[in-house]
Design a protein around this motif. Sequence first.
Motif, PDB file in Angstrom:
ATOM      1  N   ASN A   1       0.944  -1.122  -0.033  1.00  0.00           N
ATOM      2  CA  ASN A   1      -0.176   0.006  -0.114  1.00  0.00           C
ATOM      3  C   ASN A   1       0.900   1.216   0.092  1.00  0.00           C
ATOM      4  O   ASN A   1       2.249   1.117   0.112  1.00  0.00           O
ATOM      5  N   ALA A   2       0.121   2.263  -0.151  1.00  0.00           N
ATOM      6  CA  ALA A   2       1.087   3.496  -0.280  1.00  0.00           C
ATOM      7  C   ALA A   2       1.183   4.277   1.241  1.00  0.00           C
ATOM      8  O   ALA A   2       0.550   5.150   1.565  1.00  0.00           O
ATOM      9  N   GLY A   3       1.818   3.005   2.221  1.00  0.00           N
ATOM     10  CA  GLY A   3       2.452   3.516   3.446  1.00  0.00           C
ATOM     11  C   GLY A   3       1.313   3.558   4.335  1.00  0.00           C
ATOM     12  O   GLY A   3       1.247   4.339   5.335  1.00  0.00           O
ATOM     13  N   PHE A   4       0.342   2.677   4.216  1.00  0.00           N
ATOM     14  CA  PHE A   4      -0.746   2.607   5.261  1.00  0.00           C
ATOM     15  C   PHE A   4      -1.141   1.147   5.410  1.00  0.00           C
ATOM     16  O   PHE A   4      -1.054   0.252   4.490  1.00  0.00           O
ATOM     17  N   GLN A   5      -1.667   0.736   6.437  1.00  0.00           N
ATOM     18  CA  GLN A   5      -2.449  -0.289   6.780  1.00  0.00           C
ATOM     19  C   GLN A   5      -3.814  -0.166   7.458  1.00  0.00           C
ATOM     20  O   GLN A   5      -3.825   0.709   8.447  1.00  0.00           O
ATOM     21  N   LEU A   6      -4.892  -0.868   7.153  1.00  0.00           N
ATOM     22  CA  LEU A   6      -6.175  -0.625   7.903  1.00  0.00           C
ATOM     23  C   LEU A   6      -6.645  -1.758   8.646  1.00  0.00           C
ATOM     24  O   LEU A   6      -7.624  -1.512   9.713  1.00  0.00           O
ATOM     25  N   GLY A   7      -5.824  -2.809   8.634  1.00  0.00           N
ATOM     26  CA  GLY A   7      -6.441  -4.127   9.475  1.00  0.00           C
ATOM     27  C   GLY A   7      -7.727  -4.551   8.759  1.00  0.00           C
ATOM     28  O   GLY A   7      -7.783  -4.603   7.475  1.00  0.00           O
ATOM     29  N   GLU A   8      -8.776  -5.102   9.476  1.00  0.00           N
ATOM     30  CA  GLU A   8      -9.891  -5.472   9.015  1.00  0.00           C
ATOM     31  C   GLU A   8     -10.874  -4.344   8.804  1.00  0.00           C
ATOM     32  O   GLU A   8     -11.431  -3.672   9.763  1.00  0.00           O
ATOM     33  N   VAL A   9     -11.392  -4.450   7.537  1.00  0.00           N
ATOM     34  CA  VAL A   9     -12.425  -3.105   7.149  1.00  0.00           C
ATOM     35  C   VAL A   9     -13.358  -3.903   6.097  1.00  0.00           C
ATOM     36  O   VAL A   9     -13.160  -4.788   5.588  1.00  0.00           O
ATOM     37  N   PRO A  10     -14.543  -3.091   6.006  1.00  0.00           N
ATOM     38  CA  PRO A  10     -15.389  -3.396   5.020  1.00  0.00           C
ATOM     39  C   PRO A  10     -14.714  -3.245   3.694  1.00  0.00           C
ATOM     40  O   PRO A  10     -14.017  -2.359   3.529  1.00  0.00           O
ATOM     41  N   LEU A  11     -15.164  -4.159   2.568  1.00  0.00           N
ATOM     42  CA  LEU A  11     -14.823  -3.839   1.385  1.00  0.00           C
ATOM     43  C   LEU A  11     -14.695  -2.547   0.683  1.00  0.00           C
ATOM     44  O   LEU A  11     -13.953  -1.991  -0.048  1.00  0.00           O
ATOM     45  N   ARG A  12     -15.879  -1.795   1.038  1.00  0.00           N
ATOM     46  CA  ARG A  12     -15.931  -0.379   0.569  1.00  0.00           C
ATOM     47  C   ARG A  12     -15.110   0.321   0.976  1.00  0.00           C
ATOM     48  O   ARG A  12     -14.586   1.346   0.339  1.00  0.00           O
ATOM     49  N   THR A  13     -14.869   0.174   2.323  1.00  0.00           N
ATOM     50  CA  THR A  13     -13.712   1.044   3.063  1.00  0.00           C
ATOM     51  C   THR A  13     -12.319   0.707   2.355  1.00  0.00           C
ATOM     52  O   THR A  13     -11.387   1.707   2.040  1.00  0.00           O
ATOM     53  N   ALA A  14     -11.883  -0.436   2.086  1.00  0.00           N
ATOM     54  CA  ALA A  14     -10.749  -0.847   1.454  1.00  0.00           C
ATOM     55  C   ALA A  14     -10.469  -0.214  -0.168  1.00  0.00           C
ATOM     56  O   ALA A  14      -9.546   0.181  -0.514  1.00  0.00           O
ATOM     57  N   PHE A  15     -11.848  -0.104  -0.821  1.00  0.00           N
ATOM     58  CA  PHE A  15     -12.000   0.399  -2.030  1.00  0.00           C
ATOM     59  C   PHE A  15     -11.863   2.007  -1.945  1.00  0.00           C
ATOM     60  O   PHE A  15     -10.870   2.400  -2.764  1.00  0.00           O
ATOM     61  N   ALA A  16     -12.301   2.512  -1.017  1.00  0.00           N
ATOM     62  CA  ALA A  16     -12.247   4.109  -0.815  1.00  0.00           C
ATOM     63  C   ALA A  16     -10.942   4.532  -0.582  1.00  0.00           C
ATOM     64  O   ALA A  16     -10.499   5.402  -1.161  1.00  0.00           O
ATOM     65  N   GLN A  17     -10.245   3.739   0.156  1.00  0.00           N
ATOM     66  CA  GLN A  17      -8.765   4.052   0.734  1.00  0.00           C
ATOM     67  C   GLN A  17      -7.884   3.481  -0.420  1.00  0.00           C
ATOM     68  O   GLN A  17      -6.539   3.816  -0.073  1.00  0.00           O
ATOM     69  N   SER A  18      -8.417   2.832  -1.251  1.00  0.00           N
ATOM     70  CA  SER A  18      -7.393   2.276  -2.227  1.00  0.00           C
ATOM     71  C   SER A  18      -6.468   1.325  -1.813  1.00  0.00           C
ATOM     72  O   SER A  18      -5.056   1.455  -1.950  1.00  0.00           O
ATOM     73  N   CYS A  19      -6.964   0.295  -0.882  1.00  0.00           N
ATOM     74  CA  CYS A  19      -6.070  -0.861  -0.427  1.00  0.00           C
ATOM     75  C   CYS A  19      -5.677  -1.556  -1.630  1.00  0.00           C
ATOM     76  O   CYS A  19      -6.166  -2.574  -1.978  1.00  0.00           O
TER      77      CYS A  19
END
Length: 524
Positions: A325-343
């Motif tokens: 990723n671009a210097g981040f990790q989110l852990g467990e998140v909804p797919l929509r969040t992973a999409f919005a944050q471009s994971c």
Amino acid sequence: MMAGAVVFTVMLSYLVLLPNASNPAVEPQAQAVLLSAPETAEAFLDAVHLGDFTRAAALTDDPAGAAKVLGESTAGMAARGVAFVLDATAPAPDAVEAQQRWTTTWALGSGQSWSYPNAMALVRNGGTWVIRWSPAIVHPQLAPGLRLGYRQTQPGSVAVQDSAGRPMFAWSGTALVPVSEVPLDSAITTAIEAGARPVSAGTGQVVLVDAGGADVASLFGTPPQHPGPATASIDLDVQRAANAAVAGAQKPTLLVAIRPSTGGILAAVGGGSATAQTAFNGLYPPGSTFKVVTANAVLGAGRATPGSTVPCPGVVTVGTRTIRNAGFQLGEVPLRTAFAQSCNTTFAALAGDLPPSALTRSAGEFGLAADFDVPGLRTQTGRVTSADSPEEQAENSIGQGTVQVSPFGLALMSATVARGSAVTPFVVDGVPTEVDQGYQGPSAANVQALRSMMREVVTSGRATALTRYGASGKTGTAQYGDGSTAHGWFTGYRKDVAFAVLVEGAGSATPAVDVSGRFLAGLG
């Protein structure tokens, strides 16, 4: 003078040198020779031929009236020239009235000639002859209060209007000339020229025109055919906003917009050193904008829903390929969040569970494998082939690897989401695009899911700078070359405008989001 046909190319006035009492041999004195009836007619016709209506009218018994009718009718004809052939007839020596006949030939603007016979009456006035003026001298059917007129396609008549009915181009002969203050790229102009409907001028039509400017009779030829202006898909307001959005760009910047409801191309422009043609057929790695395609494949395969919890680690390994990723990790998140944050890691992992052809099939549902023949416009939407390995599948899932698209292709992708079905692009109404390879859009359920996910990109994801504009979309950063730099992307839609922006070598998606913001602001 003997009777016979005379073409009026002879001298019309004469100077005779007569002896003078003080110097009978050499001193000249000018004395006008009196003109006969045929010579008077010849002088009149020659003056009209040369456009000297004052001189011609002076040979008549109504100089003011004659000059007015001659000037108005000649101007109304807008001819390339007029010629006369006089059939000169000498009257009897003691005649006080005479008649002269001739043939008039107009060289019309259409390239055709119009000829007709005519006549004039002359009366003796002392030792000379005077023409009895009548408008019928111009044409036998010309009566007082009328003039001649010529009807054909007039320069400046509207040839092309925009989708809102505003003039864009006018005819100048057979060429189109812009009449709008909104600049257009040559790629758009060429496509419009290919679809514009030429106005047929027929042979041109000579008419009698009354004092109010109305045509009262046709004398010659056929009238012009006016099919009306062609209507381009371009919206000048949208094009103006696009032009302003890329104005002053330091890097090559491309923007193309499509109307989802119709497929009409609304605007296209290149900023910096870029030209709009590149927006239609230039292929680039799409970066994370391609996650729209990957998400569609994942949703279609039933591997997740927008609300499904998925991991978004900072790094994931797929085969021998490490995805970051671009210097981040989110852990467990909804797919929509992973999409919005471009994971990247989320989508690379999800794509690894899909068949090698899944992304190719999904891309096809957005027109990225379609082949359109838009008259006058070279287009290519994209190139997405099946992955040869899990590593390539992972790279392709985040818009790297072998995936390539054009800005036009990404605008078409967003238009497909906005419309909910396939979109066929065009530039001129009534000039159909030939679909060499069409496509079917995603399922209705997937469209609804993608709309909500693309909206979340703007409301709480990587493009919150666009929140106030009410848009939906997806950002993208696409590495190229040795991977040390990247292109910046944004594609999305608002209401009935779908678009894509590419800033080459931007390093991130932020410059493309900025251009998109200026574009949306310009739309109002």
